[in-house]
Motif scaffolding. Structure first.
Motif, mmCIF file in Angstrom:
data_model
loop_
_atom_site.group_PDB
_atom_site.id
_atom_site.type_symbol
_atom_site.label_atom_id
_atom_site.label_comp_id
_atom_site.label_asym_id
_atom_site.label_seq_id
_atom_site.Cartn_x
_atom_site.Cartn_y
_atom_site.Cartn_z
ATOM 1 N N ALA A 136 62.327 8.397 -7.277
ATOM 2 C CA ALA A 136 61.137 8.394 -6.424
ATOM 3 C C ALA A 136 61.483 8.451 -4.947
ATOM 4 C CB ALA A 136 60.299 7.156 -6.728
ATOM 5 N N MET A 137 62.255 7.478 -4.492
ATOM 6 C CA MET A 137 62.468 7.343 -3.049
ATOM 7 C C MET A 137 63.516 8.313 -2.521
ATOM 8 S SD MET A 137 60.167 5.290 -2.164
ATOM 9 C CE MET A 137 60.626 5.338 -0.436
ATOM 10 N N HIS A 138 64.539 8.606 -3.300
ATOM 11 C CA HIS A 138 65.624 9.435 -2.763
ATOM 12 C C HIS A 138 65.479 10.907 -3.117
ATOM 13 C CE1 HIS A 138 68.095 6.233 -1.041
ATOM 14 N NE2 HIS A 138 67.587 5.496 -2.008
ATOM 15 N N ASP A 139 64.959 11.212 -4.297
ATOM 16 C CA ASP A 139 64.841 12.610 -4.692
ATOM 17 C C ASP A 139 63.463 13.202 -4.394
ATOM 18 O OD1 ASP A 139 67.404 12.326 -5.656
ATOM 19 O OD2 ASP A 139 66.795 12.102 -7.756
ATOM 20 N N THR A 140 62.426 12.370 -4.400
ATOM 21 C CA THR A 140 61.054 12.867 -4.273
ATOM 22 C C THR A 140 60.467 12.634 -2.889
ATOM 23 O OG1 THR A 140 60.737 12.340 -6.621
ATOM 24 C CG2 THR A 140 58.761 12.815 -5.325
ATOM 25 N N VAL A 141 60.599 11.412 -2.367
ATOM 26 C CA VAL A 141 59.946 11.047 -1.113
ATOM 27 C C VAL A 141 60.807 11.360 0.104
ATOM 28 C CG1 VAL A 141 59.126 9.068 0.236
ATOM 29 C CG2 VAL A 141 58.478 9.289 -2.175
ATOM 30 N N LYS A 142 62.058 10.980 0.068
ATOM 31 C CA LYS A 142 62.925 11.108 1.246
ATOM 32 C C LYS A 142 62.991 12.514 1.828
ATOM 33 C CE LYS A 142 67.448 10.384 0.887
ATOM 34 N NZ LYS A 142 68.707 9.608 0.750
ATOM 35 N N PRO A 143 63.038 13.585 1.031
ATOM 36 C CA PRO A 143 63.117 14.922 1.633
ATOM 37 C C PRO A 143 61.969 15.260 2.580
ATOM 38 C CG PRO A 143 63.686 15.030 -0.696
ATOM 39 C CD PRO A 143 63.149 13.645 -0.446
ATOM 40 N N HIS A 144 60.860 14.537 2.480
ATOM 41 C CA HIS A 144 59.696 14.827 3.326
ATOM 42 C C HIS A 144 59.645 13.946 4.579
ATOM 43 C CE1 HIS A 144 58.062 17.485 0.272
ATOM 44 N NE2 HIS A 144 58.388 16.575 -0.631
ATOM 45 N N TYR A 145 60.619 13.092 4.764
ATOM 46 C CA TYR A 145 60.657 12.229 5.946
ATOM 47 C C TYR A 145 61.103 13.016 7.166
ATOM 48 C CZ TYR A 145 59.727 7.390 4.547
ATOM 49 O OH TYR A 145 59.123 6.221 4.168
ATOM 50 N N ARG A 146 60.330 12.895 8.239
ATOM 51 C CA ARG A 146 60.708 13.422 9.540
ATOM 52 C C ARG A 146 61.262 12.278 10.389
ATOM 53 N NH1 ARG A 146 54.846 16.390 10.465
ATOM 54 N NH2 ARG A 146 55.099 18.049 8.880
ATOM 55 N N PRO A 147 61.933 12.583 11.489
ATOM 56 C CA PRO A 147 62.435 11.504 12.358
ATOM 57 C C PRO A 147 61.346 10.511 12.776
ATOM 58 C CG PRO A 147 63.456 13.566 12.977
ATOM 59 C CD PRO A 147 62.434 13.911 11.927
ATOM 60 N N GLU A 148 60.139 10.993 13.073
ATOM 61 C CA GLU A 148 59.045 10.110 13.462
ATOM 62 C C GLU A 148 58.689 9.143 12.335
ATOM 63 O OE1 GLU A 148 55.502 8.654 15.639
ATOM 64 O OE2 GLU A 148 57.501 9.423 16.146
ATOM 65 N N ASP A 149 58.782 9.611 11.089
ATOM 66 C CA ASP A 149 58.494 8.744 9.943
ATOM 67 C C ASP A 149 59.537 7.638 9.829
ATOM 68 O OD1 ASP A 149 56.337 10.476 9.172
ATOM 69 O OD2 ASP A 149 57.821 11.832 8.298
ATOM 70 N N VAL A 150 60.789 7.995 10.046
ATOM 71 C CA VAL A 150 61.862 7.002 10.038
ATOM 72 C C VAL A 150 61.632 5.967 11.137
ATOM 73 C CG1 VAL A 150 64.314 6.637 10.514
ATOM 74 C CG2 VAL A 150 63.606 8.481 8.970
ATOM 75 N N TYR A 151 61.281 6.457 12.316
ATOM 76 C CA TYR A 151 61.045 5.547 13.438
ATOM 77 C C TYR A 151 59.964 4.531 13.108
ATOM 78 C CZ TYR A 151 59.553 3.834 18.000
ATOM 79 O OH TYR A 151 59.205 3.004 19.035
ATOM 80 N N LEU A 152 58.846 5.001 12.583
ATOM 81 C CA LEU A 152 57.727 4.090 12.299
ATOM 82 C C LEU A 152 58.071 3.121 11.178
ATOM 83 C CD1 LEU A 152 54.827 6.666 12.603
ATOM 84 C CD2 LEU A 152 55.269 4.727 14.127
ATOM 85 N N TRP B 281 58.631 0.009 -11.088
ATOM 86 C CA TRP B 281 59.726 0.943 -11.337
ATOM 87 C C TRP B 281 60.999 0.231 -11.788
ATOM 88 C CZ3 TRP B 281 59.347 3.797 -5.985
ATOM 89 C CH2 TRP B 281 58.193 4.603 -5.967
ATOM 90 N N THR B 282 61.773 0.935 -12.602
ATOM 91 C CA THR B 282 63.156 0.528 -12.848
ATOM 92 C C THR B 282 64.007 1.029 -11.681
ATOM 93 O OG1 THR B 282 63.742 2.573 -13.994
ATOM 94 C CG2 THR B 282 62.799 0.779 -15.335
ATOM 95 N N PHE B 283 65.272 0.626 -11.669
ATOM 96 C CA PHE B 283 66.158 1.078 -10.598
ATOM 97 C C PHE B 283 66.317 2.593 -10.626
ATOM 98 C CE2 PHE B 283 70.585 1.984 -9.137
ATOM 99 C CZ PHE B 283 70.344 1.789 -7.791
ATOM 100 N N MET B 284 66.461 3.183 -11.821
ATOM 101 C CA MET B 284 66.627 4.634 -11.905
ATOM 102 C C MET B 284 65.360 5.356 -11.449
ATOM 103 S SD MET B 284 69.700 4.925 -12.578
ATOM 104 C CE MET B 284 69.666 6.720 -12.579
ATOM 105 N N GLN B 285 64.195 4.797 -11.758
ATOM 106 C CA GLN B 285 62.957 5.390 -11.265
ATOM 107 C C GLN B 285 62.870 5.301 -9.748
ATOM 108 O OE1 GLN B 285 60.292 3.063 -13.843
ATOM 109 N NE2 GLN B 285 59.471 4.996 -14.640
ATOM 110 N N TYR B 286 63.342 4.201 -9.187
ATOM 111 C CA TYR B 286 63.365 4.053 -7.733
ATOM 112 C C TYR B 286 64.223 5.148 -7.098
ATOM 113 C CZ TYR B 286 65.449 2.374 -3.354
ATOM 114 O OH TYR B 286 65.941 2.304 -2.094
#
Length: 431
Positions: A85-101, A77-82
């Motif tokens: 991916a991580m902030h607009d696509t993946v992060k919204p699906h993180y639950r507290p348990e996911d953050v913990y792990l 990935w480029t920085f813009m793709q990152y």
């Protein structure tokens, strides 16, 4: 409680102590109390260090630890793709348990590879529960961590209430896990909000850390901060690619620190690591691994990339400087230079033992040079934090890795399915 580390080659990173071909090191109640050729301490627990290099643990000044489950997914990935991916696509699906792990396994990984101090640059604060999970995970490891609370990218949301809650209810300056404020910065929000965030940090006694770079635009974000009186000696500027020489001098004059992530900066097209230009401006760079979707999480490869990139440009950087970036300078940038970063009597015993008899580094003729040019996580035999052994004989102490890894895989699979993200590197988000 006393521990005697005996018979190792000591790379102290303290000019007054130096590098000793054979020495003993005495720890009393978690603090280094003596380093000498021979120490008599019959009541101490003995750690035999013959055939080992004894050195300070590494300091990582910027890591997005919550992303551990997506290791290697974004190496192309480029920085813009990152960001997409991580902030607009993946992060919204993180639950507290996911953050913990993610934070737990990521911090254990860092410990296992010799990172005794780590700044967790946290920008997955979807809810207070997400934040609490991140802090709990850091506490549940035995590492020295700085929790850098951040509101995330591209936001002007109020943060004062949450920052005060974390500072008063979760984190003080006394434990192994302390707090910093991860600023949104002038490239993500308004200068008025930057000023408010810095004022809040000063009131609460928090150091700050912020991403900054120009993206090749010739922008002058540091000059803008300078003109508004917002440069601080308690702020670490991450990346700083493309920042002009005069702005780097502004940072040096203000006493600010810098953190470079050489692997990510080169791979994602952020820019060449500015190691040499920072040194020329009077700054001492520190090192960080940044994020696991794009790069490895160990300081050996990070040092090697920083060293090779600058040597390729002008041939001037030396290995001693690079090892200082990863130890002493990193500790100073985290505000912990009086407690860690070198093997110095009076400092906490944050140290690692490296196998000098491993065939990949044997014979260990030039300790500092070999650590930087040929070191790798497989050499890390023993790790102590504040005198406590957290890794012994190549294995983390009192950690059920298999159970934790199974839980992380379940977390990763759920998030990836919900986000529609392939894990094999074939998914390319839009730039």
């Amino acid at each position: 409680m006393r521990t005697l580390i005996t018979g190792g080659t000591v790379v102290s990173m303290d000019p007054a102590v130096g590098t000793l071909a054979r020495a003993d090191l005495l720890i009393t109640d978690g603090v280094i109390t003596e380093i000498a050729e021979r120490i008599d301490a019959p009541d101490a627990e003995v750690i035999e260090a013959s055939g080992r290099i004894v050195m300070p643990g590494f300091v990582d000044t910027h890591r997005h630890t919550w992303q551990t489950a997506f290791r290697g997914v974004g190496v192309d990935w480029t920085f813009m793709q990152y960001l997409v991916a991580m902030h607009d696509t993946v992060k919204p699906h993180y639950r507290p348990e996911d953050v913990y792990l993610g934070n737990l396994l990521g911090r254990l990984e860092a410990l296992s590879s010799g990172v005794t101090t780590m700044l967790d640059w946290f920008h997955c604060a979807q809810t207070p529960e997400h934040t609490d999970a991140a802090v709990t995970a850091l506490r549940d490891t035995a590492g020295r961590s700085v929790f850098g609370f951040g509101a995330g990218f591209r936001t002007s949301d109020p943060i004062e209430t949450e920052v005060r809650r974390i500072r008063s209810g979760l984190l003080s300056d006394d434990g192994l896990v302390t707090m910093a404020l991860a600023l949104r910065g002038p490239e993500m929000t308004t200068m008025d909000i930057v000023a408010e965030d810095l004022k809040l940090a000063a009131e609460l006694g928090l150091r700050t850390t912020v991403h900054i770079e120009t993206g090749g635009t010739g922008g002058r974000p540091i000059a803008e901060l300078f003109e508004h009186g917002l440069l601080r000696d308690t702020t670490t500027f991450v990346h700083a690619n493309g920042i002009s020489d005069d702005q780097l001098r502004m940072l040096a004059d203000a006493g600010s620190s810098v953190s470079i992530s050489p692997d990510v900066e080169l791979k994602m097209g952020i820019g060449l690591p500015e190691t040499g230009r920072m040194l020329a401006a009077g700054l001492r760079p520190t090192l960080s691994t940044d994020d696991s979707p794009a790069a490895g999480g160990d300081m050996f490869s990070t040092m090697r990339t920083a060293f090779a990139a600058q040597r390729g440009l002008d041939g001037t950087l030396g290995v001693r400087d690079v090892l200082e970036f990863a130890t002493l300078d990193g500790a100073d940038a985290c505000g912990l230079g009086t407690r860690t970063g070198s093997l110095t009597p009076g400092k906490d015993a944050d140290l690692i033992l490296l196998r000098a008899d491993d065939l990949t580094v044997f014979p260990f003729n030039n300790p500092v040079g070999t650590i930087v040019a040929a070191g790798h996580p497989g050499l890390v035999d023993t790790v102590l934090v504040a005198g406590r052994v957290v890794k012994r004989d190549g294995a983390l102490v009192d950690v059920d890795l298999h159970a934790l890894q199974a839980r992380l895989l379940e977390s990763r699979n759920r998030i990836a399915a919900a986000a529609g993200v392939a894990l094999d590197g074939t998914w390319q988000p839009p730039a």
